[in-house]
Design a protein around this motif. Structure first.
Motif, mmCIF file in Angstrom:
data_model
loop_
_atom_site.group_PDB
_atom_site.id
_atom_site.type_symbol
_atom_site.label_atom_id
_atom_site.label_comp_id
_atom_site.label_asym_id
_atom_site.label_seq_id
_atom_site.Cartn_x
_atom_site.Cartn_y
_atom_site.Cartn_z
ATOM 1 N N ARG A 174 0.787 -1.227 0.000
ATOM 2 C CA ARG A 174 0.000 0.000 0.000
ATOM 3 C C ARG A 174 0.824 1.285 0.000
ATOM 4 N NH1 ARG A 174 -4.350 2.887 -1.187
ATOM 5 N NH2 ARG A 174 -4.460 4.694 0.124
ATOM 6 N N LEU A 175 0.535 2.177 -0.961
ATOM 7 C CA LEU A 175 1.075 3.533 -0.931
ATOM 8 C C LEU A 175 0.283 4.331 0.084
ATOM 9 C CD1 LEU A 175 1.490 4.411 -4.691
ATOM 10 C CD2 LEU A 175 3.219 4.821 -2.974
ATOM 11 N N MET A 176 0.942 4.740 1.142
ATOM 12 C CA MET A 176 0.247 5.498 2.180
ATOM 13 C C MET A 176 0.552 6.971 2.044
ATOM 14 S SD MET A 176 0.457 5.086 6.299
ATOM 15 C CE MET A 176 -0.346 6.243 7.394
ATOM 16 N N SER A 227 -8.215 3.616 -5.918
ATOM 17 C CA SER A 227 -7.286 2.509 -5.706
ATOM 18 C C SER A 227 -5.981 2.943 -5.044
ATOM 19 C CB SER A 227 -6.973 1.815 -7.037
ATOM 20 O OG SER A 227 -6.446 2.722 -7.985
ATOM 21 N N MET A 228 -5.735 4.255 -4.958
ATOM 22 C CA MET A 228 -4.485 4.738 -4.369
ATOM 23 C C MET A 228 -4.688 5.698 -3.211
ATOM 24 S SD MET A 228 -1.838 5.111 -7.586
ATOM 25 C CE MET A 228 -2.919 5.267 -9.000
ATOM 26 N N GLU A 229 -5.774 6.444 -3.198
ATOM 27 C CA GLU A 229 -6.097 7.311 -2.065
ATOM 28 C C GLU A 229 -7.439 6.900 -1.476
ATOM 29 O OE1 GLU A 229 -3.260 9.241 -4.697
ATOM 30 O OE2 GLU A 229 -5.398 9.284 -5.159
ATOM 31 N N SER A 230 -7.611 5.611 -1.305
ATOM 32 C CA SER A 230 -8.901 5.042 -0.920
ATOM 33 C C SER A 230 -9.467 5.657 0.348
ATOM 34 C CB SER A 230 -8.760 3.530 -0.726
ATOM 35 O OG SER A 230 -7.979 2.946 -1.734
ATOM 36 N N PHE A 231 -8.593 5.866 1.338
ATOM 37 C CA PHE A 231 -9.058 6.271 2.660
ATOM 38 C C PHE A 231 -8.808 7.740 2.974
ATOM 39 C CE2 PHE A 231 -7.425 1.839 2.826
ATOM 40 C CZ PHE A 231 -8.650 1.199 2.899
#
Length: 460
Positions: A112-114, A415-419
Motif C-alpha cells: 500500500r502507498l500510504m 485505488s491509491m487514495e482510498s481512505f
C-alpha cells in the motif's frame, strides 16, 4: 452536466452569449492512426482551455500504455528502485534486469502507498505494516509501483539526486518540461484465466506476514524470495511537466469497475471544501448489481471507505487475508470537484463535460480491448503558477490551496487514495513544496520520489 467556468470574465462572456456552442473535447485521430502513439508535446496548454490539459493527460496515458496487453511501453520505464535503489523494509525491491532474462521486463511491486503530509520514516510513505493496506474483494492486497520516463531518470542521475546531493538542491530549482512520473495500482488476477479488458503483466511481489509485535498488522517478509504473480492495472496516476507548469499536471485514470460513486458530495465535509449549497450532498452509493474490484455489494454509510482496523492471514501460501471491517471503497466526490475556490457561487453538479466527452471519444477510436475499460477521472493543475500576485505563483515552502487550482479540485484515486478522499481531497493536498522527509522547502519536492528517497539519507 454543468461545465466549470474558469474566471469571472469567462462567466460574463458565457452569460452574454447564451447561444454560444461549446466545442466537444475530442481525441485527435492521429493518436490512433499509426503503429505508435505520437509523443506528447511539452508546450504549455492554454490557460482557460481545460480540454487541452485533459487531452495532454490522455495522450500521455496512451503513449505509456501502447504496445501489447502483456507488454505495455511503460514496462521498461525506469522504476523508483532502478533510480534510487532498494528499501527492503518498505517493500521496495529492485526489478528484474531486462537483460538477464528473455521476454518483457518484470516489475517488482510494493504494498500500500500510504499518504502522509509529513513523513517520519520510510514506512510512512510506502508502508508494509500499515492499517491502510488495501485488500480487494478476493482477499488479496493491492500492490503499487512508481516509475518515470527516461528524461526524469536522466535528470536525477545527472544531478546525482539519488545521493546526498539531493539535500543540496537549490530550493528554487524546478522540474523541467518533459519529465513524467507514474504511480500504478495493480490487482492480482488468475494467471490461468486473466482478464482481457485490462493490461495484465507478470510482476514480483513480496510476501506479507503477520507482525509479531502488532496484532492485526502486516509486515513484509524479506526472508523469502519475491513471488511471481499476474497482475492487472487498475489505477494510474500520470504526472507531467509542461512549459510554465513546474508544479506538475496531475491526472488520474481508473479501471471502470474499481468502485461505484456516491450520489453527491459527502454530507460531513466541512463547508470550506464545498461552499456552494446548490451542489448535491448525498452519501448514498449508486451501484449496479455487477461485481466491483474494491466495493462490497450493498455497502452503504459507515461501511464505506473505512480504514482496516485488523488484517489477518487466512492462507499464507496463497497470500489471502481477512480484513476488518471488510473493504468497501466508493468515490466520495462523484464529480471530483467542488465549487471552484475563485468563485464559490458556481455550483458543480455533474462531471466536467470535457472529461466526459474526451473519455467517450477515446473509447470510440481506441481499437485495443485491453484499454477499453479505463477512464480519466480528472486532472488538476495550478491556474497561474507564474502569477506572483495574491499567492498564486508556484514557490518553495508552499502549501497549495484549492483557490489556486483548476480542473478537478477534489480528485482522488479510489485505488491509491482510498481512505484519504475527504481528508486530503486532491493531489496537491500532499504534494506541496514545504519541508518534508529530510528535505527543506524546495520546488522539486512536489514529487514525492524525492521525499521518499530523502528518508534513507543520514541526518544533516
Amino acid at each position: 452536466m454543468n461545465r466549470k467556468l474558469w474566471s469571472f470574465l469567462a462567466c460574463a462572456l458565457f452569460a452574454a452569449a447564451p447561444g454560444l456552442a461549446q466545442a466537444e473535447c475530442m481525441a485527435p485521430d492521429e493518436w490512433f492512426a499509426g503503429a505508435t502513439v505520437p509523443e506528447p508535446l511539452n508546450t504549455e496548454p492554454r490557460r482557460g482551455e481545460e480540454c487541452e490539459f485533459y487531452q495532454r493527460a490522455w495522450q500521455h496515458f496512451l503513449y505509456a500504455t501502447q504496445g501489447d496487453l502483456d507488454n505495455p511501453a511503460f514496462i521498461s520505464y525506469p522504476s523508483y528502485t532502478d533510480v534510487f535503489g532498494e528499501d527492503r523494509r518498505a517493500g521496495l525491491f529492485a526489478s528484474v534486469d531486462i537483460k538477464a532474462h528473455a521476454g518483457p521486463h518484470i516489475m517488482s511491486l510494493a504494498p500500500r502507498l500510504m499518504k502522509s503530509k509529513q513523513a517520519n520514516n520510510a514506512e510512512d510513505i510506502l508502508q508494509a505494516g500499515s492499517n491502510q493496506l488495501l485488500i480487494d474483494q478476493n482477499g488479496h492486497p493491492i500492490f503499487y509501483n512508481i516509475f518515470m520516463n527516461k528524461a526524469f531518470a536522466n535528470l536525477i542521475e545527472t544531478k546525482k539526486y539519488n545521493t546526498a546531493e539531493l539535500q543540496k538542491a537549490d530550493p528554487k530549482e524546478e522540474l523541467p518540461a518533459g519529465v513524467v512520473e507514474f504511480k500504478a495500482a495493480w490487482q492480482i488476477v488468475d494467471e490461468k484465466s486473466p482478464p482481457t479488458d485490462r493490461i495484465v503483466v507478470v510482476a514480483n511481489v513480496p510476501w506479507l506476514i503477520a507482525d509479531p509485535k502488532k496484532p492485526g498488522k502486516l509486515i513484509v517478509d524479506d526472508t523469502r524470495k519475491l513471488r511471481q504473480v499476474s497482475v492487472a492495472l487498475i489505477g494510474l496516476h500520470v504526472v507531467f511537466v509542461t512549459d510554465e507548469h513546474p508544479e506538475m499536471i496531475w491526472a488520474t485514470f481508473e479501471y471502470d469497475r474499481n468502485a461505484p460513486s456516491s450520489a453527491g458530495n459527502p454530507t460531513a465535509v466541512d463547508a470550506s471544501y464545498c461552499q456552494n449549497s446548490e451542489e448535491p450532498k448525498d452519501d448514498t452509493i449508486v451501484a449496479d448489481d455487477q461485481p466491483y474490484m474494491l466495493y462490497q455489494t450493498g455497502a452503504q454509510g459507515s461501511d464505506v471507505n473505512q480504514k482496516p482496523q485488523s488484517i489477518t492471514v487466512t492462507d499464507d501460501a496463497m497470500q489471502v487475508f481477512a480484513v476488518t471491517p471488510k473493504t468497501s471503497i466508493a468515490r466520495a466526490f462523484p464529480f471530483s470537484s467542488c465549487a471552484p475556490g475563485f468563485n464559490p457561487n458556481i455550483a458543480v453538479t455533474g462531471l466536467d463535460e470535457d472529461v466526459f466527452d474526451l473519455n467517450k471519444s477515446v473509447r470510440s477510436k481506441n481499437k485495443k480491448p485491453w484499454l477499453s475499460s479505463y477512464s480519466m477521472v480528472g486532472t488538476v493543475w495550478m491556474d497561474e503558477p507564474r502569477n506572483p500576485n495574491e499567492g498564486l505563483a508556484f514557490e518553495e515552502g508552499q502549501a497549495l490551496d484549492y483557490f489556486q487550482l483548476r480542473g478537478e479540485n477534489r480528485l482522488s484515486s479510489v485505488s491509491m487514495e482510498s481512505f484519504t478522499q475527504t481528508s486530503s481531497p486532491n493531489c496537491f493536498s500532499c504534494h506541496d513544496t514545504n519541508s518534508k522527509g529530510k528535505l527543506g522547502p524546495m520546488r522539486i519536492s512536489v514529487s514525492h520520489m524525492f521525499r521518499r528517497f530523502s528518508l534513507t539519507l543520514p541526518d544533516q
